[in-house]
Design an enzyme around this catalytic site. Structure first.
Site, short mmCIF file in Angstrom:
data_model
loop_
_atom_site.label_atom_id
_atom_site.label_comp_id
_atom_site.label_asym_id
_atom_site.label_seq_id
_atom_site.Cartn_x
_atom_site.Cartn_y
_atom_site.Cartn_z
N GLY A 38 0.80 -1.22 0.00
CA GLY A 38 0.00 0.00 0.00
C GLY A 38 0.83 1.26 0.00
O GLY A 38 0.43 2.29 0.54
N SER A 41 -0.27 5.36 -1.70
CA SER A 41 -1.22 6.38 -1.28
C SER A 41 -1.13 6.59 0.23
O SER A 41 -0.60 5.74 0.96
CB SER A 41 -2.66 5.98 -1.66
OG SER A 41 -3.04 4.80 -0.97
N GLY A 42 -1.65 7.72 0.70
CA GLY A 42 -1.72 8.00 2.12
C GLY A 42 -0.37 7.96 2.82
O GLY A 42 0.64 8.40 2.28
N ILE A 43 -0.35 7.40 4.03
CA ILE A 43 0.91 7.35 4.77
C ILE A 43 1.87 6.34 4.16
O ILE A 43 3.08 6.44 4.36
CB ILE A 43 0.68 7.06 6.27
CG1 ILE A 43 0.00 5.70 6.49
CG2 ILE A 43 -0.12 8.17 6.93
CD1 ILE A 43 -0.13 5.33 7.95
N GLY A 44 1.35 5.39 3.40
CA GLY A 44 2.24 4.46 2.69
C GLY A 44 3.06 5.18 1.64
O GLY A 44 4.25 4.91 1.48
N ASN A 117 1.85 -2.26 5.50
CA ASN A 117 1.15 -0.98 5.68
C ASN A 117 -0.28 -0.98 5.16
O ASN A 117 -1.14 -0.32 5.74
CB ASN A 117 1.97 0.11 4.96
CG ASN A 117 1.18 1.38 4.77
OD1 ASN A 117 1.09 2.22 5.65
ND2 ASN A 117 0.60 1.54 3.57
N THR A 138 -7.75 -8.91 4.35
CA THR A 138 -6.84 -7.89 3.80
C THR A 138 -5.82 -7.40 4.82
O THR A 138 -4.61 -7.38 4.56
CB THR A 138 -7.65 -6.69 3.28
OG1 THR A 138 -8.60 -7.14 2.31
CG2 THR A 138 -6.73 -5.65 2.65
N SER A 172 -3.33 -0.23 14.94
CA SER A 172 -4.11 0.97 15.24
C SER A 172 -4.55 0.93 16.69
O SER A 172 -4.69 -0.15 17.28
CB SER A 172 -5.34 1.04 14.33
OG SER A 172 -6.25 2.03 14.77
N TYR A 194 -22.03 -9.14 12.29
CA TYR A 194 -20.90 -8.38 11.79
C TYR A 194 -20.98 -6.92 12.18
O TYR A 194 -22.02 -6.28 12.07
CB TYR A 194 -20.82 -8.49 10.26
CG TYR A 194 -19.73 -7.65 9.62
CD1 TYR A 194 -18.41 -8.06 9.64
CD2 TYR A 194 -20.05 -6.44 8.98
CE1 TYR A 194 -17.42 -7.29 9.04
CE2 TYR A 194 -19.07 -5.67 8.39
CZ TYR A 194 -17.75 -6.10 8.42
OH TYR A 194 -16.77 -5.33 7.82
#
Length: 320
Positions: A38, A41-44, A117, A138, A172, A194
Site C-alpha cells: 500500500g 497512497s496515504g501514509i504508505g 502498511n 486484507t 491501530s 458483523y
C-alpha cells in the site's frame, strides 16, 4: 493524551508532531531494500517517499498499478536518484500474494525491511475471493501470508549482510475495540453479528498479535530480524472512504488529536530505520515511542492460537 495534544517529545526524542523526514534525518540507508504494501497512497506513499529520500531501494506492492505508477513518477520527479519499483499486490487474494512474493524473489534482490502498511477500514460485510471476511483477509491474513513467504529471503539477507532485518506491522489504537475475546475464531465469517468497526479492530489486534508471535519465534531461533507494530495516529486518508461523513464529523470535534500525513508516517519510518531501535522487537509504538497495548494484544496464548488459525485458513484456501 497530554503528550499527544502538545506534541511534546517522548523518551525517543520524538512525539506526535514529528514528521517522517525529521525522525530519519541524517540516516543513510543506501544498503537497504524495503517492501511497502500500500505504498502508493496515504501514509504508505509518504513512507515510500521518505525511505527513497534516505536512499532505500523501495518496492511498492499495490493493487492499483496505475496509481502506483503515478506515485512512482511523483517520487522520481522530486528525487531523480530514487530507487523505486512497483509490483502488483492484492492482499485480499492469497493467489495474488503468492504471485507477488514469487515475482520479488525472482528479482534476486536482498530484503532488509518489510512494512505491512496496506489496509481497508470499516467496509460493509463482504468476503474475499478466498471466502474470508474482507477486513480480516486484507489487513491480517494477506500480510501474515506475505510475511511467511518472504521470511526466508529476509533471514538470508540478514545473515549474508550482517544487517538487522526489520518487519513493521501497521496496527491501530482501534485494536482495543474488537469482538468479545478479541478474535472470533469460530465465526470469523459470520454476517448476522458483523460490525464494521469491531471487525476492523479485530484485524488490527491481529496485526499486533502476529508481530509479537513472529518476534518470539525469530528470537528463539536467533534470527537477526526484529518485528514491531505501530499505531500511526488519526489521519484523514482514503482509508475512511466507507465512512467519510461520520469521520469528518468526528474530526471536527476532535481536531486537536489528528495528524497530517507526514506526521502519520513518522512512527513507521522511525521503527523501520532508526538506529536506536537496533535489537528492539515485539514492541508496540505510538508517536515514535514504546506504548503498552491492550491486555488482549499481549496475550501469548491468543497470539499462538491466531498463528495456527491463520495457517489453517491459508491451507484450506489453497486446497479448494
Amino acid at each position: 493524551m497530554f503528550r499527544l495534544i502538545t506534541g511534546i517529545p517522548g523518551p525517543s526524542g520524538f512525539g506526535s508532531a514529528s514528521t517522517a523526514e525529521q525522525v530519519t534525518q541524517g540516516i543513510d540507508a543506501t544498503a537497504l531494500t524495503a517492501i511497502i504494501t500500500g505504498g502508493a497512497s496515504g501514509i504508505g506513499l509518504e513512507t515510500s517517499r521518505v525511505l527513497c529520500q534516505r536512499n532505500v531501494h523501495v518496492i511498492i506492492g499495490a493493487r492499483n498499478m496505475e496509481a502506483a505508477n503515478e506515485a512512482k513518477q511523483m517520487i522520481i520527479k522530486d528525487n531523480y536518484n530514487a530507487r523505486i519499483d512497483i509490483i502488483k499486490l492484492n492482499l485480499a487474494s492469497l493467489k495474488s500474494v503468492k504471485a507477488f512474493a514469487d515475482h520479488f524473489i525472482s528479482l534476486k534482490l536482498p530484503l532488509n525491511i518489510l512494512i505491512n502498511n496496506a489496509g481497508i477500514m470499516f467496509c460493509p460485510y463482504q468476503l474475499s475471493e478466498d471466502g474470508i471476511e474482507m477486513q480480516f483477509a486484507t489487513n491480517h491474513l494477506g500480510h501474515f501470508y506475505l510475511t511467511s513467504l518472504l521470511l526466508d529471503k529476509m533471514k538470508e539477507t540478514a545473515k549474508s549482510t550482517g544487517i538487522e532485518g526489520r518487519i513493521v506491522n501497521l496496527s491501530s489504537i482501534a485494536h482495543i475495540h474488537t469482538y468479545y475475546r478479541g478474535i472470533r475464531f469460530h465465526k470469523i465469517n459470520e454476517k448476522s453479528s458483523y460490525s464494521d468497526k469491531k471487525a476492523y479492530g479485530q484485524s488490527k489486534l491481529a496485526n499486533i498479535l502476529h508481530a509479537n508471535e513472529l518476534s518470539r519465534r525469530l528470537q528463539a531461533e536467533g534470527a537477526n530480524i526484529t518485528v514491531n507494530s505501530v499505531h500511526p495516529g488519526l489521519i484523514m486518508t482514503n482509508l475512511f472512504k466507507y465512512s467519510a461523513i461520520s469521520m469528518r464529523i468526528l474530526k471536527f470535534f476532535t481536531c486537536i488529536l489528528w495528524k497530517n500525513v507526514p506526521q502519520g508516517a513518522a512512527t513507521t519510518c522511525y521503527v523501520a530505520l532508526h538506529p536506536k531501535l537496533k535489537g528492539v522487537s515485539g514492541k508496540y509504538f505510538v508517536d515514535c515511542n514504546e506504548f503498552v497495548p491492550s491486555r488482549l494484544a499481549t496475550d501469548e496464548a491468543l497470539a499462538k492460537k491466531l498463528w495456527d488459525f491463520s495457517n489453517k485458513l491459508i491451507n484450506a484456501a489453497q486446497t479448494t
